[in-house]
Design an enzyme around this catalytic site. Structure first.
Site, PDB file in Angstrom:
ATOM      1  N   ASN A   1       0.826  -1.220   0.000  1.00  0.00           N
ATOM      2  CA  ASN A   1       0.000   0.000   0.000  1.00  0.00           C
ATOM      3  C   ASN A   1       0.859   1.269   0.000  1.00  0.00           C
ATOM      4  O   ASN A   1       0.336   2.379   0.004  1.00  0.00           O
ATOM      5  CB  ASN A   1      -0.984   0.008   1.184  1.00  0.00           C
ATOM      6  CG  ASN A   1      -0.281   0.055   2.522  1.00  0.00           C
ATOM      7  OD1 ASN A   1       0.936   0.230   2.599  1.00  0.00           O
ATOM      8  ND2 ASN A   1      -1.054  -0.094   3.596  1.00  0.00           N
ATOM      9  N   LEU A   2       2.173   1.095   0.026  1.00  0.00           N
ATOM     10  CA  LEU A   2       3.136   2.206   0.013  1.00  0.00           C
ATOM     11  C   LEU A   2       2.952   3.154   1.199  1.00  0.00           C
ATOM     12  O   LEU A   2       3.330   4.321   1.119  1.00  0.00           O
ATOM     13  CB  LEU A   2       3.103   2.974  -1.317  1.00  0.00           C
ATOM     14  CG  LEU A   2       3.521   2.169  -2.558  1.00  0.00           C
ATOM     15  CD1 LEU A   2       3.495   3.059  -3.807  1.00  0.00           C
ATOM     16  CD2 LEU A   2       4.923   1.573  -2.400  1.00  0.00           C
TER      17      LEU A   2
ATOM     18  N   ASP B   1      -4.228  -2.557  -0.432  1.00  0.00           N
ATOM     19  CA  ASP B   1      -4.180  -2.710   1.025  1.00  0.00           C
ATOM     20  C   ASP B   1      -4.830  -4.035   1.412  1.00  0.00           C
ATOM     21  O   ASP B   1      -5.918  -4.351   0.898  1.00  0.00           O
ATOM     22  CB  ASP B   1      -4.951  -1.537   1.650  1.00  0.00           C
ATOM     23  CG  ASP B   1      -4.581  -1.357   3.097  1.00  0.00           C
ATOM     24  OD1 ASP B   1      -4.687  -2.333   3.874  1.00  0.00           O
ATOM     25  OD2 ASP B   1      -4.160  -0.241   3.450  1.00  0.00           O
TER      26      ASP B   1
ATOM     27  N   TYR C   1       2.213  -4.988  19.597  1.00  0.00           N
ATOM     28  CA  TYR C   1       2.848  -5.472  18.372  1.00  0.00           C
ATOM     29  C   TYR C   1       3.094  -6.981  18.468  1.00  0.00           C
ATOM     30  O   TYR C   1       2.681  -7.754  17.593  1.00  0.00           O
ATOM     31  CB  TYR C   1       4.173  -4.721  18.143  1.00  0.00           C
ATOM     32  CG  TYR C   1       5.028  -5.349  17.080  1.00  0.00           C
ATOM     33  CD1 TYR C   1       4.555  -5.510  15.784  1.00  0.00           C
ATOM     34  CD2 TYR C   1       6.324  -5.802  17.374  1.00  0.00           C
ATOM     35  CE1 TYR C   1       5.346  -6.111  14.802  1.00  0.00           C
ATOM     36  CE2 TYR C   1       7.112  -6.391  16.409  1.00  0.00           C
ATOM     37  CZ  TYR C   1       6.620  -6.546  15.125  1.00  0.00           C
ATOM     38  OH  TYR C   1       7.390  -7.147  14.163  1.00  0.00           O
TER      39      TYR C   1
ATOM     40  N   GLY D   1       7.336  -0.782  26.503  1.00  0.00           N
ATOM     41  CA  GLY D   1       7.215  -2.050  25.782  1.00  0.00           C
ATOM     42  C   GLY D   1       8.527  -2.742  25.465  1.00  0.00           C
ATOM     43  O   GLY D   1       8.525  -3.803  24.855  1.00  0.00           O
ATOM     44  N   ASP D   2       9.674  -2.158  25.848  1.00  0.00           N
ATOM     45  CA  ASP D   2      10.980  -2.749  25.529  1.00  0.00           C
ATOM     46  C   ASP D   2      11.442  -3.753  26.582  1.00  0.00           C
ATOM     47  O   ASP D   2      11.728  -3.369  27.715  1.00  0.00           O
ATOM     48  CB  ASP D   2      12.059  -1.644  25.467  1.00  0.00           C
ATOM     49  CG  ASP D   2      12.139  -0.986  24.111  1.00  0.00           C
ATOM     50  OD1 ASP D   2      11.604  -1.536  23.132  1.00  0.00           O
ATOM     51  OD2 ASP D   2      12.769   0.090  24.032  1.00  0.00           O
TER      52      ASP D   2
END
Ligand code: UDP
Length: 327
Positions: free
Chosen positions: A35-36, A53, A143, A286-287
């Protein structure tokens, strides 16, 4: 192996564009679907390209109606840990719903082989020094959860519909094609190695080190950096593996060596010969502190062997790209 016609979803992105080259080099026929939104049209080269997409299932169905694919490689995803914490909705929509659409279109057309870009983020905080595939999967950010959901879907699709899949759990992808004409270019850039090199080129305000109070030797996060062309060779091996094996499989892709943010910074100073400005900031949400792969299974079962085992060599290829960045 016979030449394969492969749909490369996300083939205009950082890893996808390297994969397109690797497929061509190996005699296969890639078709790019992208979808660039973050990818670059200039990175694709001379292959069939469909701008679309995965969230638009009609477009996806049309692509499968138009071509007769042997397999799909799926790189399209939102992939920023920090962003996923702030805006999880786009992660679940893009990564889960988008992939569900892709799987449906594949199933309808009888295309039943998929190499899926998964991630070390499916593991969460490690309970062992290096991570094997059977390590508990307890992601600590949206994620990682979105990718794990897809892995579960692939298990169910294998059991119910005979869809074959290999999920490749990348540790930290880095580096660039040796030719220097494609590489990592995100806007805004969030990844460590590009940010270090952009700081060396004075194209940002200096590196921000996200936290130096982690339980690691120097207090900064430790990651396992794996060269993008080594990821691509694993995908080619996975493609071959799928011609012989049923079921849903998962393999870690990493070097098995951890480097801290400070070690990467020092290595980049050696490679570039520059003093790189940096400032220590707070932790990024989140790390996990440490993520290092045990990639033994990919080596024994896929016959894969990474070529870039030295982080300085990886940074060297990225540095070549960043000095002449073309897009
Ligand atoms: N990092 C950092 N400064 C940056 C980018 C990243 O200190 O500008 C740290 C980040 O907190 C993590 C490591 O470098 O500990 C690798 O982050 P990256 O975003 O490259 O990959 P991730 O591990 O999130 O996939």
């Amino acid at each position: 192996m016979q030449p394969q016609k492969v749909l490369v979803c996300g083939g205009a992105g950082y890893i996808g564009s390297h994969m397109v080259r690797a497929l061509i080099k190996a005699g296969h026929q890639p078709v790019v679907f992208d979808n660039l939104s973050t990818g670059h049209i200039d990175s694709i080269g001379d292959v069939d390209f469909i701008r679309g997409d995965l969230l638009d299932i009609q477009v996806v169905r049309r692509v499968f109606g138009e071509y007769c694919f042997d397999a799909v490689m799926h790189f399209s995803a939102k992939s920023l840990v920090g962003e996923s914490v702030v805006d999880p909705a786009i992660y679940y929509t893009n990564n889960v719903t988008g992939t569900a659409n892709l799987l449906e279109a594949m199933r309808e057309c009888g295309v039943l082989k998929l190499v899926f870009s998964s991630t070390a983020a499916v593991y969460g905080n490690p309970v062992t020094e290096t991570i094997r595939e059977d390590h508990p999967r307890a992601p600590v950010n949206p994620y990682g959860r979105s990718k794990l959901m897809v892995e579960h879907m692939l298990g169910d699709y294998a059991a119910a519909y005979d869809m074959r899949s290999v999920s490749l759990r990348y540790f930290n992808a880095a580096g660039a094609d040796e030719a220097g004409d494609i590489g990592e270019a995100h806007n805004p850039e969030t990844h460590l190695i590009p940010n270090v090199l952009l700081a060396a080129l004075e194209k940002n305000e200096g590196l921000k080190v996200f936290g130096d109070d982690y339980p690691t030797a120097d207090g900064t996060c430790v990651r396992d950096y794996i060269h993008v062309t080594d990821l691509c060779s694993a995908h080619l091996a996975a493609l071959e593996y799928l011609t012989l094996h049923n079921g849903a499989h998962a393999f870690n892709l990493g070097n098995g060596n951890g480097f801290s943010v400070r070690q990467v910074l020092d290595a980049a100073m050696r490679v570039t010969g520059k003093e790189i400005p940096y400032a220590v900031e707070g932790r990024r949400a989140g790390d996990p502190a440490i993520l290092v792969a045990d990639a033994g299974r990919a080596k024994t079962e896929l016959g894969w062997q990474p070529e870039y085992t030295d982080v300085e060599k990886i940074i060297e290829t990225a540095w070549r790209w960043h000095q002449e960045q073309r897009y």
